[in-house]
Motif scaffolding. Structure first.
Motif, PDB file in Angstrom:
ATOM      1  N   ILE A   1      33.277  49.507  41.844  1.00 49.55           N
ATOM      2  CA  ILE A   1      34.500  48.692  41.786  1.00 49.55           C
ATOM      3  C   ILE A   1      35.672  49.543  42.282  1.00 49.55           C
ATOM      4  CG2 ILE A   1      36.077  47.435  40.273  1.00 49.55           C
ATOM      5  CD1 ILE A   1      33.749  46.948  38.381  1.00 49.55           C
ATOM      6  N   PRO A   2      36.477  49.027  43.222  1.00 45.98           N
ATOM      7  CA  PRO A   2      37.605  49.816  43.752  1.00 45.98           C
ATOM      8  C   PRO A   2      38.699  50.014  42.707  1.00 45.98           C
ATOM      9  CG  PRO A   2      37.037  47.968  45.201  1.00 45.98           C
ATOM     10  CD  PRO A   2      36.316  47.727  43.911  1.00 45.98           C
ATOM     11  N   PHE A   3      39.500  51.065  42.925  1.00 42.72           N
ATOM     12  CA  PHE A   3      40.668  51.278  42.082  1.00 42.72           C
ATOM     13  C   PHE A   3      41.687  50.163  42.333  1.00 42.72           C
ATOM     14  CE2 PHE A   3      39.756  56.061  42.130  1.00 42.72           C
ATOM     15  CZ  PHE A   3      39.224  56.020  40.843  1.00 42.72           C
TER      16      PHE A   3
ATOM     17  N   ILE B   1      40.047  52.630  50.852  1.00 44.04           N
ATOM     18  CA  ILE B   1      41.287  52.985  50.148  1.00 44.04           C
ATOM     19  C   ILE B   1      40.963  53.765  48.871  1.00 44.04           C
ATOM     20  CG2 ILE B   1      43.270  52.051  48.894  1.00 44.04           C
ATOM     21  CD1 ILE B   1      43.281  49.733  50.905  1.00 44.04           C
ATOM     22  N   THR B   2      39.914  53.313  48.180  1.00 45.42           N
ATOM     23  CA  THR B   2      39.513  53.999  46.946  1.00 45.42           C
ATOM     24  C   THR B   2      39.096  55.439  47.219  1.00 45.42           C
ATOM     25  OG1 THR B   2      38.856  51.976  45.811  1.00 45.42           O
ATOM     26  CG2 THR B   2      37.808  53.997  45.094  1.00 45.42           C
ATOM     27  N   ILE B   3      38.382  55.678  48.310  1.00 54.16           N
ATOM     28  CA  ILE B   3      37.965  57.044  48.663  1.00 54.16           C
ATOM     29  C   ILE B   3      39.193  57.917  48.934  1.00 54.16           C
ATOM     30  CG2 ILE B   3      36.802  58.461  50.399  1.00 54.16           C
ATOM     31  CD1 ILE B   3      34.888  57.139  48.466  1.00 54.16           C
TER      32      ILE B   3
ATOM     33  N   ASP C   1      47.260  44.963  45.509  1.00 52.40           N
ATOM     34  CA  ASP C   1      46.403  43.935  44.903  1.00 52.40           C
ATOM     35  C   ASP C   1      47.120  43.126  43.833  1.00 52.40           C
ATOM     36  OD1 ASP C   1      44.355  44.929  46.479  1.00 52.40           O
ATOM     37  OD2 ASP C   1      43.658  46.329  44.936  1.00 52.40           O
ATOM     38  N   MET C   2      48.316  43.557  43.438  1.00 49.52           N
ATOM     39  CA  MET C   2      49.031  42.834  42.389  1.00 49.52           C
ATOM     40  C   MET C   2      49.494  41.473  42.904  1.00 49.52           C
ATOM     41  SD  MET C   2      51.344  45.551  40.277  1.00 49.52           S
ATOM     42  CE  MET C   2      51.668  44.296  39.040  1.00 49.52           C
ATOM     43  N   PRO C   3      49.417  40.435  42.071  1.00 49.25           N
ATOM     44  CA  PRO C   3      49.910  39.103  42.481  1.00 49.25           C
ATOM     45  C   PRO C   3      51.372  39.173  42.885  1.00 49.25           C
ATOM     46  CG  PRO C   3      48.668  38.981  40.437  1.00 49.25           C
ATOM     47  CD  PRO C   3      48.869  40.426  40.716  1.00 49.25           C
ATOM     48  N   LYS C   4      51.731  38.449  43.945  1.00 43.86           N
ATOM     49  CA  LYS C   4      53.104  38.494  44.456  1.00 43.86           C
ATOM     50  C   LYS C   4      54.107  37.938  43.455  1.00 43.86           C
ATOM     51  CE  LYS C   4      51.816  38.336  49.327  1.00 43.86           C
ATOM     52  NZ  LYS C   4      51.953  37.606  50.618  1.00 43.86           N
ATOM     53  N   ILE C   5      53.621  37.092  42.556  1.00 44.33           N
ATOM     54  CA  ILE C   5      54.524  36.498  41.585  1.00 44.33           C
ATOM     55  C   ILE C   5      55.003  37.504  40.543  1.00 44.33           C
ATOM     56  CG2 ILE C   5      52.759  35.762  39.903  1.00 44.33           C
ATOM     57  CD1 ILE C   5      54.327  33.119  39.656  1.00 44.33           C
TER      58      ILE C   5
ATOM     59  N   GLN D   1      35.812  49.075  33.238  1.00 47.88           N
ATOM     60  CA  GLN D   1      34.782  48.422  34.061  1.00 47.88           C
ATOM     61  C   GLN D   1      34.364  49.310  35.228  1.00 47.88           C
ATOM     62  OE1 GLN D   1      36.048  44.468  35.244  1.00 47.88           O
ATOM     63  NE2 GLN D   1      36.846  44.021  33.191  1.00 47.88           N
ATOM     64  N   ILE D   2      35.354  50.006  35.825  1.00 45.36           N
ATOM     65  CA  ILE D   2      35.036  50.935  36.919  1.00 45.36           C
ATOM     66  C   ILE D   2      34.134  52.053  36.416  1.00 45.36           C
ATOM     67  CG2 ILE D   2      36.021  52.602  38.538  1.00 45.36           C
ATOM     68  CD1 ILE D   2      38.538  50.850  38.622  1.00 45.36           C
TER      69      ILE D   2
END
Length: 623
Positions: A84-86, A233-235, A91-95, A77-78
């Motif tokens: 779209i950021p990396f 952050i992506t840059i 970004d991962m769910p804490k669960i 998709q990126i």
């Protein structure tokens, strides 16, 4: 994410429902099905394909390939929408447990996968950058080259913004005064198609400095920010990826240049005497500083280089490098341009040995009143010469019988070169070696006692003393026997000399040097030759004086220079520092002096100096 208990019950019910279709499900139908499933799950956990995590007193199964597929779709998709950021670790769910990812340093994974990439759905990487740059989630199913291209597109998108374009171009220009034009060319190429600029770096290593500066300026500006947006952050992640990739490509370009220089040196060395080398000899070759060439290129690169040299050709011409095999099956490489000079040199060297061998052999036969076919018939004489050459000098025999020789002789444009072929056939061995059957027979007869020339007396003596012909005749070469006898005598003399030496330290040092010289000689002199023969052969190559007196004068002048030079070295020369490499360095130093620079054929002269030094040391006096 699956709840462990629910999944176990589902597998149990599924097995009961489909047992008739698949008998392998039988173990899941028993009352002990949970233990069977647990063993299977533990195997997947050990293989890092699933992760078990406890949440609110319940065990959950996290399937790693599921996350790999999910993130692989995100990277696609990126690629379609570069804004779209990396995906970052934050970004991962804490669960989701941290064990789902495999942490690796950015340079380790990028270098490793650029060297050898294996796409699979087994690992979800967490690419770790510096402390200031959040880690990036990366699936093992996505090509690393595509990730680098996405990072380039991210920076390209940044430079398309007018304020960023002008700002960073100005910073680059200010930091590189006088290089504004090259900076502008690099920057415009980067903004138009960054992968093109990276391709230049891959092949030549150029523009690396501009790349590193641009990345540094971008990183410098963005790290000043207090709050990072996902785009920021992506840059930073993109800059980190590009810095590692450019460093990798720069090092590979440097290795490529080093290998090219080493192969050029290898080709030069292979064109030096003795001109023919087997694979083991080639592996041991060193550059001018004494560093092995194998190491500056890899074994695989060496084999590819030799293969290319022996297969690639220009037009209808033969390849530059040729291969031939001697009777014992050993293969040798030789450059096409060195084939004819080597044949001439070997023919000159072997002529003396063959002549002496035949005269001695024929003399012995004539004393027994036996006439051999080669004494009377030209055809038998040619076969005899061919046998002698094959036995004394297998390399010359192999070259004369090589399939490539007619073409090489046809292509040879060396001024004053000899004609090896006449009417599409190789010239006779007698012509090549400049040996006459009648002259050899006459020389053998001259050694006989005078009564052999008196017909009546000779006839009577023949009847009385002629031995019956043996059933078999040994085919061993008389030349090799002479050669071995000379070597044995030389070793015996040296041994006697060493035994007679006193325990005086000076004599002891000379004795040790003589012993070392005998061992080192084996590295410089082929088994089928002698030190004096090699010296004579190399002198013919570098001594271009016309006329016997001029030729001998130049030879003696060079010998005197070597003796005077080595006499000074000998005063401080120790046995533990005297080796083949030391001899090569000494010879190289002497050959580079102004007196020696006047001689044209330096490779042959250097080889001659090496051999002459060995001869000097072998013949050191006891006092």
């Amino acid at each position: 994410m699956l709840e462990y208990g629910q999944f176990a019950d589902y597998v149990h019910r599924y097995a009961q429902h489909h047992i008739e279709e698949n008998s392998a499900l039988e173990s899941y139908c028993t009352s002990d099905y949970k233990a069977v499933l647990e063993a299977e799950i533990n195997g997947l956990v050990a293989d890092r394909q699933v992760v078990i995590s406890s949440i609110r007193n319940k065990d959950y199964i996290f399937v790693v390939p599921y996350f790999i597929e999910k993130y692989n779709d995100l990277f696609n998709q990126i690629d379609a929408n570069i804004s779209i950021p990396f995906p970052s670790i934050n970004d991962m769910p804490k669960i989701v447990p941290i064990d789902v990812v495999t942490k690796k340093q950015a340079d380790e994974i990028i270098y490793g996968r650029l060297d050898k990439e294996e796409l699979n759905d087994r690992t979800l990487y967490c690419i770790v950058f510096s402390k200031t740059v959040p880690s990036l989630i990366f699936p093992s199913s996505f090509p690393i080259a595509n990730l680098i291209n996405l990072a380039l597109k991210k920076l390209q998108e940044l430079m398309h913004k007018e304020e960023s374009h002008d700002y960073f171009l100005k910073k680059l220009s200010i930091s590189n005064p006088g290089k504004e034009l090259s900076i502008k060319t690099f920057f415009n190429k980067f903004c138009a198609n960054p992968s093109t600029v990276l391709d230049i770096l891959k092949n030549t290593g150029d523009n690396f400095y501009y790349w590193s500066q641009l990345c540094y300026f971008i990183k410098q500006d963005y790290t000043k920010l207090k709050d990072f947006a996902p785009e920021d952050i992506t840059i930073l992640q993109s800059v980190a990826i590009i810095e590692i990739a450019t460093s990798y490509y720069k090092s590979k370009a440097a290795e490529k240049l080093q290998a090219q220089a080493a192969f050029e040196q290898l080709d030069i060395l292979m064109k030096n005497p003795p001109y023919y080398y087997n694979l083991n000899d080639i592996r041991k070759m060193k550059d001018k500083t004494g560093i092995p060439l194998l190491g500056q290129y890899k074994e695989e690169q060496l084999m590819n280089h030799l293969k290319a040299k022996t297969q690639e050709s220009i037009g209808n011409q033969m390849p530059e490098l040729l291969i031939f095999k001697v009777n014992d099956g050993n293969g040798y490489y030789i450059f096409k341009e060195r084939v004819i000079p080597l044949i001439i040199r070997l023919a000159n060297d072997v002529r003396i040995l063959v002549r002496e061998a035949l005269i001695k052999s024929w003399y012995n036969n004539l004393r027994e009143y036996e006439l051999l076919p080669e004494m009377k018939e030209n055809a038998a004489f040619e076969r005899c010469l061919e046998r002698e050459v094959s036995s004394i000098e297998p390399v010359l025999s192999a070259l004369l019988n090589a399939s490539f020789l007619p073409v090489v002789a046809f292509e040879d444009q060396t001024p004053g070169h000899i004609t090896l072929f006449r009417n599409d056939s190789l010239i006779s061995y007698s012509e090549l070696l400049m040996l006459s059957r009648q002259e050899l027979l006459a020389d053998a007869k001259l050694k006989l006692p005078f009564w052999y020339a008196m017909p009546i007396v000779s006839f009577i003596m023949k009847l009385l003393f002629k031995k019956p012909k043996p059933k078999t005749r040994k085919d061993a070469s008389a030349a090799l026997k002479i050669q071995n006898e000379l070597k044995d005598k030389e070793s015996e003399i040296l041994k006697r000399r060493d035994e007679d030496d006193s325990i005086d330290p000076k004599n002891k040092r000379r004795r040790e040097l003589r012993k070392l010289a005998i061992e080192i000689e084996k590295e410089f002199v082929p088994e089928t030759s002698t030190l004096d023969r090699e010296l004579k052969g190399y002198m013919h190559e570098w001594n271009d004086r016309i006329g016997k007196q001029n030729y001998e004068n130049l030879g003696e002048d060079v010998n005197s220079l070597i003796r005077d030079y080595f006499r000074k070295v000998l005063r401080t020369l120790k046995a533990d520092t005297f080796n083949a490499e030391r001899i090569r360095r000494l010879a190289e130093s002497l050959v580079d002096t102004p007196s020696m620079m006047k001689i044209k054929n330096h490779p042959a002269l250097k080889r001659y100096v090496e051999l002459y030094i060995i001869k000097i040391v072998k013949n050191l006096p006891s006092n």
